[in-house]
Design an enzyme around this catalytic site. Structure first.
Site, PDB file in Angstrom:
ATOM      1  N   GLU A 112      14.783   6.618  38.363  1.00 31.93           N
ATOM      2  CA  GLU A 112      16.203   6.602  38.039  1.00 31.93           C
ATOM      3  C   GLU A 112      16.457   6.744  36.545  1.00 31.93           C
ATOM      4  OE1 GLU A 112      18.308   4.087  41.484  1.00 31.93           O
ATOM      5  OE2 GLU A 112      17.110   2.930  40.098  1.00 31.93           O
TER       6      GLU A 112
ATOM      7  N   CYS B 135      19.601   6.236  29.417  1.00 36.01           N
ATOM      8  CA  CYS B 135      18.583   5.213  29.640  1.00 36.01           C
ATOM      9  C   CYS B 135      17.474   5.856  30.482  1.00 36.01           C
ATOM     10  CB  CYS B 135      19.267   4.056  30.375  1.00 36.01           C
ATOM     11  SG  CYS B 135      18.171   2.717  30.777  1.00 36.01           S
TER      12      CYS B 135
ATOM     13  N   CYS C 205       6.779  -0.589  37.783  1.00 38.52           N
ATOM     14  CA  CYS C 205       6.399  -1.256  36.539  1.00 38.52           C
ATOM     15  C   CYS C 205       5.342  -2.307  36.843  1.00 38.52           C
ATOM     16  CB  CYS C 205       7.622  -1.927  35.913  1.00 38.52           C
ATOM     17  SG  CYS C 205       7.308  -2.654  34.287  1.00 38.52           S
TER      18      CYS C 205
ATOM     19  N   CYS D 138       8.310  -8.760  35.934  1.00 35.75           N
ATOM     20  CA  CYS D 138       9.219  -9.789  35.420  1.00 35.75           C
ATOM     21  C   CYS D 138      10.055 -10.339  36.582  1.00 35.75           C
ATOM     22  CB  CYS D 138      10.124  -9.192  34.330  1.00 35.75           C
ATOM     23  SG  CYS D 138       9.174  -8.613  32.916  1.00 35.75           S
TER      24      CYS D 138
ATOM     25  N   GLY E 257      10.065   0.834  34.109  1.00 35.18           N
ATOM     26  CA  GLY E 257       8.766   0.910  33.452  1.00 35.18           C
ATOM     27  C   GLY E 257       8.707   0.231  32.103  1.00 35.18           C
TER      28      GLY E 257
ATOM     29  N   SER F  88      12.244  -0.179  24.379  1.00 36.22           N
ATOM     30  CA  SER F  88      12.332  -1.603  24.721  1.00 36.22           C
ATOM     31  C   SER F  88      11.023  -2.043  25.361  1.00 36.22           C
ATOM     32  CB  SER F  88      13.497  -1.801  25.690  1.00 36.22           C
ATOM     33  OG  SER F  88      13.603  -3.153  26.063  1.00 36.22           O
TER      34      SER F  88
ATOM     35  N   LEU G 114      13.068 -10.707  24.818  1.00 39.50           N
ATOM     36  CA  LEU G 114      12.579 -12.036  24.432  1.00 39.50           C
ATOM     37  C   LEU G 114      12.855 -13.051  25.555  1.00 39.50           C
ATOM     38  CD1 LEU G 114      12.810 -13.440  20.830  1.00 39.50           C
ATOM     39  CD2 LEU G 114      12.865 -14.927  22.797  1.00 39.50           C
TER      40      LEU G 114
ATOM     41  N   ASN H 176      22.120  -9.543  35.551  1.00 42.36           N
ATOM     42  CA  ASN H 176      22.712  -8.674  36.571  1.00 42.36           C
ATOM     43  C   ASN H 176      22.017  -8.912  37.897  1.00 42.36           C
ATOM     44  OD1 ASN H 176      24.554  -7.196  34.896  1.00 42.36           O
ATOM     45  ND2 ASN H 176      22.786  -6.157  34.014  1.00 42.36           N
TER      46      ASN H 176
ATOM     47  N   CYS I 157      21.283  -2.946  33.575  1.00 38.98           N
ATOM     48  CA  CYS I 157      19.927  -3.377  33.230  1.00 38.98           C
ATOM     49  C   CYS I 157      19.266  -4.117  34.370  1.00 38.98           C
ATOM     50  CB  CYS I 157      19.982  -4.373  32.080  1.00 38.98           C
ATOM     51  SG  CYS I 157      20.164  -3.626  30.522  1.00 38.98           S
TER      52      CYS I 157
HETATM   53  N1  SAH Z   1       9.952  -2.912  30.205  1.00 37.28           N
HETATM   54  C1  SAH Z   1      10.890  -2.801  29.153  1.00 37.28           C
HETATM   55  C2  SAH Z   1      12.083  -1.907  29.446  1.00 37.28           C
HETATM   56  C3  SAH Z   1      12.796  -2.057  30.754  1.00 37.28           C
HETATM   57  S1  SAH Z   1      13.969  -3.300  30.973  1.00 37.28           S
HETATM   58  C4  SAH Z   1      11.317  -4.186  28.713  1.00 37.28           C
HETATM   59  O1  SAH Z   1      10.897  -5.178  29.306  1.00 37.28           O
HETATM   60  O2  SAH Z   1      12.017  -4.306  27.722  1.00 37.28           O
HETATM   61  C5  SAH Z   1      15.272  -3.040  29.862  1.00 37.28           C
HETATM   62  C6  SAH Z   1      16.084  -4.297  29.592  1.00 37.28           C
HETATM   63  O3  SAH Z   1      16.750  -4.755  30.778  1.00 37.28           O
HETATM   64  C7  SAH Z   1      15.189  -5.440  29.170  1.00 37.28           C
HETATM   65  O4  SAH Z   1      15.706  -6.213  28.150  1.00 37.28           O
HETATM   66  C8  SAH Z   1      15.116  -6.231  30.450  1.00 37.28           C
HETATM   67  O5  SAH Z   1      14.638  -7.486  30.201  1.00 37.28           O
HETATM   68  C9  SAH Z   1      16.541  -6.131  30.949  1.00 37.28           C
HETATM   69  N2  SAH Z   1      16.711  -6.522  32.347  1.00 37.28           N
HETATM   70  C10 SAH Z   1      15.823  -6.406  33.341  1.00 37.28           C
HETATM   71  N3  SAH Z   1      16.310  -6.936  34.490  1.00 37.28           N
HETATM   72  C11 SAH Z   1      17.550  -7.406  34.218  1.00 37.28           C
HETATM   73  C12 SAH Z   1      18.572  -8.048  35.003  1.00 37.28           C
HETATM   74  N4  SAH Z   1      18.412  -8.289  36.300  1.00 37.28           N
HETATM   75  N5  SAH Z   1      19.716  -8.385  34.381  1.00 37.28           N
HETATM   76  C13 SAH Z   1      19.902  -8.119  33.072  1.00 37.28           C
HETATM   77  N6  SAH Z   1      18.987  -7.514  32.298  1.00 37.28           N
HETATM   78  C14 SAH Z   1      17.816  -7.152  32.842  1.00 37.28           C
END
Ligand code: SAH
Length: 351
Positions: A91, A104, A111, A115, A164, A196, A220, A295, A338
């Site tokens: 996407e 984006c 990935c 997380c 990713g 990022s 962070l 989100n 995000c």
């Molecule tokens: N792997 C990279 C880039 C992808 S995520 C990273 O970790 O930075 C891009 C941004 O979206 C990151 O800050 C991530 O933490 C945030 N993100 C991921 N899931 C989210 C969610 N459910 N709600 C809000 N932000 C989210």
């Protein structure tokens, strides 16, 4: 199988031109045709016919196919689902601001970071994207804008915040950045690209050496080790203090700063004490904080804090004099915000 033309950066192309005794101008003419004009047809610009024939016979000019387009009803966000040659899906999101867009981009299918708050991570890592699949997202989205929203085909910023971990697919991402930056093609300013990362130290070290100038954002999300371990499992391997120390060694220009992203999750990392710890950690650095209210996605167990809690968090950070922005969710009605990207999710679901 032919190599993709879109896997070549400008110096690769120059080498090919020299090695094959083609006209010297072929590299700049081709880059201009495919990246600046973003033409779909064969190049007919000032280039010798034999050079055109050589490139057509040697390289593959196909791009990821647009499978589905979801246009948000709330704002002008557009989410593309692309189908790759091996039928994997990825996407890409166009995020509007005025009549311009940020794009984006995804860097991997799925990935490996897993997380706990992220929809993409639930898929696991399928594979890395190639450079052509990364730059292809940009070109196809641009062409879609030109066809569907004429005069709005202005993509001013590129953020690697899609599916990713970009620093986990360093070589392909680096080459894509080189292509975006090339003055012969899209000629995007170095300050307009942001990568990022969840804090993948091997990639961070290479980034500082190999693509300095490109902006960096660190996810962070918690200054507290136990909480960050829960949110971002690679924190156990690459702890936050080591990540921050690695980032501190990166030379920044006067205008440059590091963006620290912080997802706000209700009753988990949203207290004034969390904000104080975050402020103490980042005070004095060239830092900019992006607060991202969580989100939701299908099956997620975290919740977004109430607005007054979010504002209270920002007020604490303000006392540390760190510029902080509360990021408003765009495109969340089409799961384009995000962390809502998951290519298995073919239908737009309102959350
Ligand atoms: N792997 C990279 C880039 C992808 S995520 C990273 O970790 O930075 C891009 C941004 O979206 C990151 O800050 C991530 O933490 C945030 N993100 C991921 N899931 C989210 C969610 N459910 N709600 C809000 N932000 C989210």
């Amino acid at each position: 199988m032919k190599q993709s033309f879109y896997d070549l950066n400008y110096s690769d192309l120059e080498k090919i031109v020299t090695q094959n005794n083609l006209n010297d101008s072929a590299a700049s003419v081709l880059f201009n045709w495919h990246y600046k004009k973003k033409e779909t047809a064969q190049c007919v610009d000032k280039i010798a016919k034999c050079s055109v024939a050589f490139f057509e016979n040697t390289f593959d000019f196909s791009l990821p196919e647009i499978d589905t387009v979801h246009e948000s009803n709330n704002d002008r966000t557009v989410k593309f689902l692309f189908k790759l040659k091996d039928h994997h899906k990825i996407e890409t999101v166009l995020i509007p601001f005025h009549n311009k867009y940020s794009i984006c981009l995804s860097s991997q299918v799925g990935c490996a970071m897993n997380c706990s708050f992220c929809f993409t991570g639930k898929q696991g890592l399928k594979r890395n994207l190639t450079t052509s699949e990364i730059v292809g997202q940009f070109i196809q989205a641009w062409r879609w804008l030109a066809a569907n929203r004429p005069r709005e085909e202005r993509i001013l910023n590129i953020v690697f915040m899609g599916q990713g971990e970009p620093l986990h697919n360093f070589d392909a991402v680096k080459k894509a950045c080189e292509i975006f930056l090339s003055k012969h093609g899209t000629s995007i300013g170095v300050q307009k690209i942001t990568i990022s990362t969840a804090g993948y130290i091997p990639g961070l070290k290479r980034w500082s050496q190999e693509i300095p100038g490109v902006n960096l954002a660190l996810s962070l999300h918690s200054p507290v080790e136990k909480k960050r371990n829960e949110l971002i499992p690679i924190n156990k391997k690459y702890p936050l203090d080591e990540v921050l120390a690695t980032i501190d060694q990166i030379p920044l220009s006067k205008k440059q700063f590091i963006t620290y992203e912080y997802i706000l999750i209700k009753d988990f990392n949203d207290t004034p004490d969390d904000a104080k710890k975050l402020g103490t950690m980042l005070a004095g650095k060239s830092a900019y904080i992006n607060l991202i209210p969580f989100n939701a996605f299908p099956g997620s167990h975290y919740q977004r804090p109430d607005l007054d809690k979010i504002e209270q968090f920002k007020q604490v950070l303000d006392t540390f004099k760190i510029p902080t922005l509360i990021r408003t969710a765009k495109g969340d009605d089409v799961l384009a915000a995000c962390g809502q990207l998951n290519s298995k999710n073919k239908i737009a679901i309102r959350c």
